[in-house]
Motif scaffolding. Structure first.
Motif, PDB file in Angstrom:
ATOM      1  N   TYR A  64       5.411  -3.882  -8.880  1.00  0.00           N
ATOM      2  CA  TYR A  64       6.678  -3.157  -8.723  1.00  0.00           C
ATOM      3  C   TYR A  64       6.700  -1.844  -9.496  1.00  0.00           C
ATOM      4  CZ  TYR A  64       6.877  -6.117 -12.796  1.00  0.00           C
ATOM      5  OH  TYR A  64       6.538  -6.764 -13.955  1.00  0.00           O
ATOM      6  N   ARG A  65       5.670  -1.564 -10.309  1.00  0.00           N
ATOM      7  CA  ARG A  65       5.575  -0.235 -10.950  1.00  0.00           C
ATOM      8  C   ARG A  65       4.772   0.626  -9.963  1.00  0.00           C
ATOM      9  NH1 ARG A  65       6.736   0.290 -16.036  1.00  0.00           N
ATOM     10  NH2 ARG A  65       6.293  -1.898 -16.498  1.00  0.00           N
ATOM     11  N   ASP A  66       5.409   0.955  -8.847  1.00  0.00           N
ATOM     12  CA  ASP A  66       4.649   1.321  -7.648  1.00  0.00           C
ATOM     13  C   ASP A  66       4.916   2.708  -7.090  1.00  0.00           C
ATOM     14  OD1 ASP A  66       7.243   0.843  -6.855  1.00  0.00           O
ATOM     15  OD2 ASP A  66       6.707  -0.191  -5.006  1.00  0.00           O
ATOM     16  N   HIS A  67       5.646   3.546  -7.814  1.00  0.00           N
ATOM     17  CA  HIS A  67       6.015   4.842  -7.222  1.00  0.00           C
ATOM     18  C   HIS A  67       4.803   5.732  -6.971  1.00  0.00           C
ATOM     19  CE1 HIS A  67       9.989   4.378  -9.740  1.00  0.00           C
ATOM     20  NE2 HIS A  67       9.855   3.453  -8.807  1.00  0.00           N
ATOM     21  N   VAL A  68       3.865   5.736  -7.912  1.00  0.00           N
ATOM     22  CA  VAL A  68       2.833   6.770  -7.845  1.00  0.00           C
ATOM     23  C   VAL A  68       1.588   6.318  -7.085  1.00  0.00           C
ATOM     24  CG1 VAL A  68       3.712   7.770  -9.976  1.00  0.00           C
ATOM     25  CG2 VAL A  68       1.757   6.228 -10.069  1.00  0.00           C
ATOM     26  N   HIS A  69       1.448   5.016  -6.830  1.00  0.00           N
ATOM     27  CA  HIS A  69       0.277   4.569  -6.054  1.00  0.00           C
ATOM     28  C   HIS A  69       0.269   5.187  -4.651  1.00  0.00           C
ATOM     29  CE1 HIS A  69       0.446   1.743  -9.393  1.00  0.00           C
ATOM     30  NE2 HIS A  69      -0.815   1.422  -9.168  1.00  0.00           N
ATOM     31  N   PRO A  70       1.407   5.164  -3.939  1.00  0.00           N
ATOM     32  CA  PRO A  70       1.398   5.861  -2.643  1.00  0.00           C
ATOM     33  C   PRO A  70       1.340   7.382  -2.810  1.00  0.00           C
ATOM     34  CG  PRO A  70       3.575   4.936  -3.112  1.00  0.00           C
ATOM     35  CD  PRO A  70       2.654   4.397  -4.152  1.00  0.00           C
ATOM     36  N   LEU A  71       1.976   7.884  -3.851  1.00  0.00           N
ATOM     37  CA  LEU A  71       2.015   9.337  -4.057  1.00  0.00           C
ATOM     38  C   LEU A  71       0.601   9.919  -4.147  1.00  0.00           C
ATOM     39  CD1 LEU A  71       4.061  11.675  -4.529  1.00  0.00           C
ATOM     40  CD2 LEU A  71       3.822  11.251  -6.988  1.00  0.00           C
ATOM     41  N   VAL A  72      -0.267   9.289  -4.929  1.00  0.00           N
ATOM     42  CA  VAL A  72      -1.611   9.851  -5.091  1.00  0.00           C
ATOM     43  C   VAL A  72      -2.487   9.602  -3.856  1.00  0.00           C
ATOM     44  CG1 VAL A  72      -1.489   9.630  -7.598  1.00  0.00           C
ATOM     45  CG2 VAL A  72      -2.653   7.846  -6.269  1.00  0.00           C
ATOM     46  N   ARG A  73      -2.022   8.744  -2.951  1.00  0.00           N
ATOM     47  CA  ARG A  73      -2.767   8.561  -1.691  1.00  0.00           C
ATOM     48  C   ARG A  73      -2.328   9.560  -0.636  1.00  0.00           C
ATOM     49  NH1 ARG A  73      -6.287   4.932  -1.410  1.00  0.00           N
ATOM     50  NH2 ARG A  73      -6.480   4.486   0.808  1.00  0.00           N
TER      51      ARG A  73
END
Lengths: 370, 326
Positions: A64-73
């Motif tokens: 759930y600490r998930d904001h930047v995982h899609p961002l950097v993809r």
């Protein structure tokens, strides 16, 4: 040995992640974002070092600490922020919020809110890849606390036995919410979890993006060659509390200040400067570019409408003939490449050899035996 | 028509769907080399190989989640739970992931998966192995729940479940696996959401599903007929969604209703059906809806206690007489 392009991409992505989270924190203070909101500030070297070692077709998921995982993809920052705002233009149309970001276009398979609950899903995705004979790895991140969940142990056992192409990353920020991992963990060196399942386990300084990248390159190669799953423990630190409601009184100021001295963005910038790869002016350009992207994202989220009320009935079940949503196509009106899976193929994988049990005729009796 | 055992009907459904669609695979404990704890998957390993008929370790949470992940990325898993009692360990994956991933992703993902296995009492197995747990699953939006009571419905509904785009909870019955019945030849698919009138009648409607159909409802209807009472037997088969039209039509026709279920009464599924009838069919009722259910205690091992706890022909007849004010 690192190309200037790679180094500057890493720098830009870490900075983008940092600025996104800072703005999310501010928006939370203004009650534009509510509910639970877990910031990634301080841990950026992990997500970026991991991501740059992957192909776009590899699959990624986290907790759930998930904001930047899609961002950097490569996800759209405005649509991610809009999801945090609960807006119709968010990736999940405002249904998931901070903890449940999904960007399937970029093979980001989600943020999950039950500690360790996504660990079996990643093995299932890797199972599907192997079943169809695809050259693809799945990467699954989780926090240190998830390493004590049964889901992890059950999954590691099966993933290893079946040699599934999955990479597990334990983002060890030393605290499961307010509990120091060593207070509740008999073996606090988490990468050693791998040994019980004959998996390869590694640990890395998760505050150094180049070290994360190097070890990930090696691990991805190992998994692609069919040697089965791996576990990477990235030792990192979150500069903020567990969530926005956490004042983090369980850590000393000295400890936090000391860790802030290892800021991964500062470290990479110093490296690039020392190697004379980019002049100061180039960093300023990147900083301005990132600021512009984030400012645009905030404006987009602010100005987006809430979801229509009739949407409350959608997406609990799949209706007959209902297609899947393609968020960026819907919101930005662009044609997107969507990952699709074939419905007809041949399964060539033998998960285990044929039964070694011999035919009854093979049973022999010793002469004279009773 | 061919006469098949319930387990053979399920086996045929799996076999046909696996032959038809390479995305379908079966995973669970003892499903491959052992042919299934109840022999439902007999012969499938030989036919489809070890990647499509997978012996899993005893890790219900883990392999349920592996199924969900595979379903999210283009496969159509059938996850066998040796019994639904053990699936309690997998509740997190079923409820928090399978049932919610389409919603959380705003419609980007779907989860076409079947969780199947036997529910209800087995026979002298005491409390941990004798639970009818369908009420647990009908509670959750995002899931479909099926509970067939005959070999024909078992086959037809399992084929529908495997083809469905949603997670489906498919509850079989341990004591039905050997029971036989006529199954139509060839492609036999029963749509989800339709009830079936298993016996026509005009004085009272008995609503039921799964094993209670043959263990006590149809025998009770037979005995009632001998006493001049015509009982209509409505087999729901599909619990979520359930067939509101068939129930409303039956209540309108007979004006009296008895609901028979193996599970407990507290927040049981029969209570939900009674609630529906009270709200939607109130003017058609000539008597309060009556319920026959398992006693609200844990199941005992002793034969006489086990019998006393479960619904019986006598208790069904008693309830029918009560709604007829006889």
């Amino acid at each position: 040995m690192y190309s200037p392009d790679l180094l500057l991409t890493m720098y830009r992505k870490m900075l983008l992640a940092r600025r996104f989270e800072e703005k999310a924190g501010q928006a939370y203070g203004l009650k534009k974002i509510q509910g639970f909101c877990h910031l990634y500030i301080g841990q950026e070297a992990v997500v970026v070092g991991v991501n740059e070692a992957l192909r776009p077709t590899d699959q990624v998921m986290t907790a759930y600490r998930d904001h930047v995982h899609p961002l950097v993809r490569g996800a759209d920052a405005g649509m991610l922020m809009a999801e945090l705002y609960g807006k119709d233009t968010g990736y999940s149309k405002g249904k998931g919020g901070s903890m449940h970001l999904f960007d399937i276009e970029h093979n980001f398979y989600g943020g999950y809110g039950i500690v360790g609950g996504q660990i079996p899903l990643a093995a299932g995705m890797a199972f599907a890849s192997k079943y169809r004979g695809e050259d693809r790895v799945t990467v699954c991140s989780f926090g240190d606390a998830a390493s004590n969940q049964g889901a992890l142990h059950e999954t590691f056992n099966m993933a290893a036995k079946w040699k599934l192409p999955v990479i597990y990353i334990v983002e060890n920020n030393k605290y499961g919410m307010g509990t120091d991992v060593s207070r509740v963990t008999a073996e606090p060196e988490l990468y050693k979890r791998a040994a019980s399942y004959r998996m390869r386990g590694e640990k890395v300084d998760g505050m150094d993006v180049l070290k994360v990248y190097d070890v990930m390159k090696d691990l991805v190669d190992h998994v692609r060659k069919g040697h089965g799953p791996v576990l990477l423990e990235a030792q990192t630190y979150r500069f903020r509390g567990h969530s926005m409601s956490d004042a983090a009184t369980y850590r000393t100021k000295e400890e936090v200040e000391q860790e802030k001295g290892h800021d991964p963005i500062t470290t990479l910038r110093a490296y690039i400067t020392k190697q004379k790869i980019a002049p100061e002016a180039q960093f300023e350009l990147i900083d301005e570019d990132v600021k512009r992207e984030i400012d645009q994202a905030m404006t987009f989220a602010d100005e987006s409408p809430e979801p229509p009320l009739e949407d409350v009935w959608k997406h609990t079940w799949v209706e007959d003939g209902e297609p899947d949503e393609r968020p960026r196509q819907r919101v930005r009106g662009v044609e997107v490449t969507w990952p699709t899976f074939p419905s007809q193929f041949e399964v060539k994988w033998d998960l285990e050899p044929k039964s070694p049990v011999a035919a009854p005729a093979a049973v022999q009796q010793k002469k004279g035996a009773a | 028509m061919a006469e098949l055992a319930y387990r053979e009907a399920l086996n045929h459904a799996l076999d046909e769907e696996m032959a038809r669609d390479p995305r379908v695979f079966l995973m669970g404990e003892e499903v491959a080399r052992y042919d299934g704890a109840y022999k439902v998957s007999k012969g499938l390993l030989e036919k489809y190989g070890s990647a499509r008929v997978v012996d899993a370790p005893i890790s219900e949470l883990g392999f349920a989640g592996i199924g969900v992940g595979a379903a999210m990325t283009g496969l159509r898993p059938v996850i066998e739970m040796m019994t639904w009692n053990f699936a309690i360990l997998a509740m997190d994956q079923i409820v928090n992931n399978a049932a919610k991933v389409r919603h959380m992703s705003g419609g980007q993902l779907r989860c076409p998966i079947v969780f199947r296995g036997p529910g209800g009492a087995g026979g002298r197995l005491s409390s941990q192995h004798s639970q009818a747990l369908e009420a647990n699953y009908v509670h959750f939006p995002g899931l479909k729940v099926l509970a067939p009571g005959t070999p024909a419905d078992a086959k037809g509904l399992l084929k529908s479940a495997i083809r469905d785009e949603n997670p489906v909870i498919f509850i079989e019955a341990e004591l039905l696996y050997g029971s036989k019945g006529e199954v139509p030849e060839g492609e036999h698919v029963v749509p989800i959401g339709l009830a079936d009138v298993k016996r026509e009648g005009s004085d009272v409607t008995i609503i039921t599903w799964s094993r209670m159909l043959t263990s006590c409802v149809l025998p009770a209807a037979e005995r009632l007929a001998a006493n001049g009472i015509s009982a209509k037997v409505l087999d729901l088969r599909s619990l979520r969604p359930f067939d509101t039209e068939a129930i409303a039509a039956a209540v309108k026709q007979t004006n009296r209703v008895v609901i028979v279920e193996e599970g407990w009464s507290w927040a049981g599924f029969g209570g939900h059906i009674a609630d529906f009838i009270a709200r939607e069919c109130f003017d058609d009722l000539d008597a309060p809806v009556s319920r026959v259910h398992g006693l609200d205690v844990n199941m005992s091992y002793a034969a006489n206690l086990e019998r006393a706890i479960q619904p019986s022909v006598e208790r069904v007849i008693e309830a029918v007489n009560a709604v007829l004010y006889r």
